[in-house]
Design a protein around this motif. Structure first.
Motif, PDB file in Angstrom:
ATOM      1  N   GLY A 275       0.830  -1.206   0.000  1.00  0.00           N
ATOM      2  CA  GLY A 275       0.000   0.000   0.000  1.00  0.00           C
ATOM      3  C   GLY A 275       0.865   1.256   0.000  1.00  0.00           C
ATOM      4  N   ARG A 276       1.946   1.221   0.769  1.00  0.00           N
ATOM      5  CA  ARG A 276       2.856   2.368   0.797  1.00  0.00           C
ATOM      6  C   ARG A 276       3.556   2.559  -0.543  1.00  0.00           C
ATOM      7  N   VAL A 277       3.855   1.459  -1.229  1.00  0.00           N
ATOM      8  CA  VAL A 277       4.463   1.558  -2.564  1.00  0.00           C
ATOM      9  C   VAL A 277       3.489   2.261  -3.513  1.00  0.00           C
ATOM     10  N   LYS A 278       2.218   1.890  -3.454  1.00  0.00           N
ATOM     11  CA  LYS A 278       1.203   2.522  -4.316  1.00  0.00           C
ATOM     12  C   LYS A 278       1.029   3.994  -3.968  1.00  0.00           C
ATOM     13  N   GLU A 279       1.014   4.316  -2.674  1.00  0.00           N
ATOM     14  CA  GLU A 279       0.896   5.717  -2.256  1.00  0.00           C
ATOM     15  C   GLU A 279       2.084   6.531  -2.749  1.00  0.00           C
ATOM     16  N   ASN A 280       3.270   5.962  -2.657  1.00  0.00           N
ATOM     17  CA  ASN A 280       4.469   6.649  -3.123  1.00  0.00           C
ATOM     18  C   ASN A 280       4.390   6.905  -4.624  1.00  0.00           C
ATOM     19  N   GLN A 281       3.894   5.922  -5.380  1.00  0.00           N
ATOM     20  CA  GLN A 281       3.753   6.090  -6.828  1.00  0.00           C
ATOM     21  C   GLN A 281       2.731   7.176  -7.139  1.00  0.00           C
TER      22      GLN A 281
ATOM     23  N   ARG B 202       2.865  14.859  -8.063  1.00  0.00           N
ATOM     24  CA  ARG B 202       3.791  15.969  -7.855  1.00  0.00           C
ATOM     25  C   ARG B 202       4.712  16.197  -9.056  1.00  0.00           C
ATOM     26  N   TYR B 203       5.180  15.121  -9.676  1.00  0.00           N
ATOM     27  CA  TYR B 203       6.123  15.265 -10.781  1.00  0.00           C
ATOM     28  C   TYR B 203       5.467  15.937 -11.982  1.00  0.00           C
TER      29      TYR B 203
ATOM     30  N   ILE C 165      10.966  30.551 -13.381  1.00  0.00           N
ATOM     31  CA  ILE C 165       9.951  29.639 -12.833  1.00  0.00           C
ATOM     32  C   ILE C 165      10.124  28.252 -13.433  1.00  0.00           C
ATOM     33  N   ALA C 166      10.364  28.189 -14.732  1.00  0.00           N
ATOM     34  CA  ALA C 166      10.557  26.893 -15.394  1.00  0.00           C
ATOM     35  C   ALA C 166      11.809  26.189 -14.862  1.00  0.00           C
ATOM     36  N   ALA C 167      12.892  26.946 -14.659  1.00  0.00           N
ATOM     37  CA  ALA C 167      14.123  26.350 -14.127  1.00  0.00           C
ATOM     38  C   ALA C 167      13.901  25.838 -12.709  1.00  0.00           C
ATOM     39  N   ALA C 168      13.197  26.619 -11.897  1.00  0.00           N
ATOM     40  CA  ALA C 168      12.895  26.181 -10.531  1.00  0.00           C
ATOM     41  C   ALA C 168      12.009  24.935 -10.569  1.00  0.00           C
ATOM     42  N   GLY C 169      11.096  24.881 -11.525  1.00  0.00           N
ATOM     43  CA  GLY C 169      10.231  23.708 -11.679  1.00  0.00           C
ATOM     44  C   GLY C 169      11.025  22.460 -12.019  1.00  0.00           C
ATOM     45  N   GLU C 170      12.039  22.601 -12.854  1.00  0.00           N
ATOM     46  CA  GLU C 170      12.885  21.459 -13.218  1.00  0.00           C
ATOM     47  C   GLU C 170      13.702  20.981 -12.016  1.00  0.00           C
ATOM     48  N   ARG C 171      14.214  21.940 -11.231  1.00  0.00           N
ATOM     49  CA  ARG C 171      14.959  21.555 -10.017  1.00  0.00           C
ATOM     50  C   ARG C 171      14.033  20.819  -9.050  1.00  0.00           C
ATOM     51  N   ARG C 172      12.818  21.308  -8.946  1.00  0.00           N
ATOM     52  CA  ARG C 172      11.824  20.688  -8.066  1.00  0.00           C
ATOM     53  C   ARG C 172      11.502  19.273  -8.539  1.00  0.00           C
ATOM     54  N   LYS C 173      11.367  19.095  -9.854  1.00  0.00           N
ATOM     55  CA  LYS C 173      11.113  17.763 -10.398  1.00  0.00           C
ATOM     56  C   LYS C 173      12.261  16.810 -10.071  1.00  0.00           C
ATOM     57  N   ASP C 174      13.489  17.308 -10.176  1.00  0.00           N
ATOM     58  CA  ASP C 174      14.656  16.481  -9.841  1.00  0.00           C
ATOM     59  C   ASP C 174      14.609  16.056  -8.381  1.00  0.00           C
ATOM     60  N   GLN C 175      14.228  16.981  -7.488  1.00  0.00           N
ATOM     61  CA  GLN C 175      14.126  16.657  -6.063  1.00  0.00           C
ATOM     62  C   GLN C 175      13.017  15.642  -5.813  1.00  0.00           C
ATOM     63  N   ILE C 176      11.885  15.813  -6.494  1.00  0.00           N
ATOM     64  CA  ILE C 176      10.759  14.881  -6.344  1.00  0.00           C
ATOM     65  C   ILE C 176      11.176  13.489  -6.806  1.00  0.00           C
ATOM     66  N   GLU C 177      11.860  13.432  -7.942  1.00  0.00           N
ATOM     67  CA  GLU C 177      12.295  12.133  -8.463  1.00  0.00           C
ATOM     68  C   GLU C 177      13.286  11.461  -7.512  1.00  0.00           C
ATOM     69  N   ALA C 178      14.214  12.230  -6.960  1.00  0.00           N
ATOM     70  CA  ALA C 178      15.191  11.666  -6.029  1.00  0.00           C
ATOM     71  C   ALA C 178      14.496  11.136  -4.776  1.00  0.00           C
TER      72      ALA C 178
END
Length: 165
Positions: free
Chosen positions: A37-43, A49-50, A110-123
């Motif tokens: 269930g936690r795996v599904k929630e994480n996905q 968010r991504y 804003i777009a650059a900050a969004g890309e950094r945020r995506k990288d953090q979310i993915e990590a």
């Protein structure tokens, strides 16, 4: 105690081993369901968010709104200065171009900050996913060990019964 007592004791040992194995198996099944269930929630968290539009976030909207307000005020000031002081259309156009450049730079940031945020979310997603997968793997290993111990307990109780008889 005699042969019958030893046989009863041996069969109780077998029963206890089986019961312990079944109980452990049920507990592990619940833990596994929880982890899955936690795996599904994480996905789901990752997918949500991504794929967010960075320009639609509240902080980005505030930056864009403030930038647009500043641009509008500067354009009005440039048009007013032209009307009062007799400026040229080229000076107003240059001011508008500079303002449009400021808006483009804000959007780019804003777009650059969004890309950094995506990288953090993915990590963060990958780290959590690896941790959950490790826990699932450890659970499977523990389940295999419990099965082996239950089989060993049944075999030992059977052996004890056989030696008594």
């Amino acid at each position: 105690m005699g042969i019958i007592g030893s046989a009863i004791g041996g069969s109780l040992g077998i029963g206890a081993s089986i019961f312990g194995g079944v109980s452990a198996s049920k507990a592990m099944k619940k833990v596994k369901q929880n982890l899955e269930g936690r795996v599904k929630e994480n996905q789901s968290w990752y997918d949500r968010r991504y794929n967010e539009d960075a320009t639609q976030r509240a902080d980005a909207q505030r930056i864009l709104t403030l930038t647009n307000e500043n641009i509008r005020q500067r354009n009005q000031n440039a048009a007013g200065a032209q009307a009062v002081m007799g400026g040229t259309d080229e000076s107003v156009a240059a001011a508008k171009a500079a303002n449009n450049q400021a808006l483009a730079e804000a959007a780019s940031q804003i777009a650059a900050a969004g890309e950094r945020r995506k990288d953090q979310i993915e990590a963060q997603y990958r780290e959590t996913n690896a941790e959950l997968n490790d826990k699932l793997m450890n659970l499977e290993q523990a389940k295999a060990q419990n099965v082996a111990q239950a089989v060993q307990g049944v075999a030992q109780a059977g052996s004890n019964m056989a030696s008594v008889i």
